[in-house]
Scaffold this motif. Sequence first.
Motif: not given
Length: 217
Positions: A50-55, A60-62, A67-68, A125-128
């Motif tokens: 979730l943190s990797a995707l949140d970054r 710059g593009h919210p 998230p959904d 997560a590492d791949v992301i």
Amino acid sequence: MTITASPLCWPPGKPRTPPSDRKPGRFGKRNSNGWGLKELTLAEGRTRVLSALDRYTRAGHPYRVPPDTIIISSDLALRNDGLPRSGQREPKDPGAAVYFELDGQQQCIPCDVYTRIADNLAAIADVIESLRTIERHDAGLMRAAFTGFAQLASPEAMGRPHWRTVLDTDSQHLIEVQAAYRRKLRETHPDRGGNADAFHAVQEAWRQAEAELGREQ
């Protein structure tokens, strides 16, 4: 095929890792005494994804990764919010697949290389994170790298029925699944009143089952 958080929704276009080829992960933190690694918890693996995707979302593009659109799929039981629940026994299948939209395109990153779901989530997560690093240097290369993950999540790929549906079995044992496969072969064989498309679908389902369950000793 509907994408579900549980049970595991594995993309049909991605071959499964045979159980004998899976290995322990090394994603945990080193113990306080300096010896060995402390196993990564499920909550930690989930948080890393979730943190990797949140970054991506914060770059710059919210709304790059809404998230959904995120679905963490595994054979784990779920919490009320739809995420895997901590503190439960590891299921037989340690695979995990993370589905999400990036810039409006559906993506799927699966992993079943490791023997624990938490470690497979950490690998995803590492791949992301790695793809985010690539994007900082060459956005075109990043888009090319994501093409394969988009193909795994494409409607065409996800529209293929799961091998359990084709073989009409819920068994976890390869010998029993093989018996179901042979029954379906007889039912769908063109010489016995079946048709070639159904016959080939049964053969493909058996290949998927073999890859997923591995050969029983």
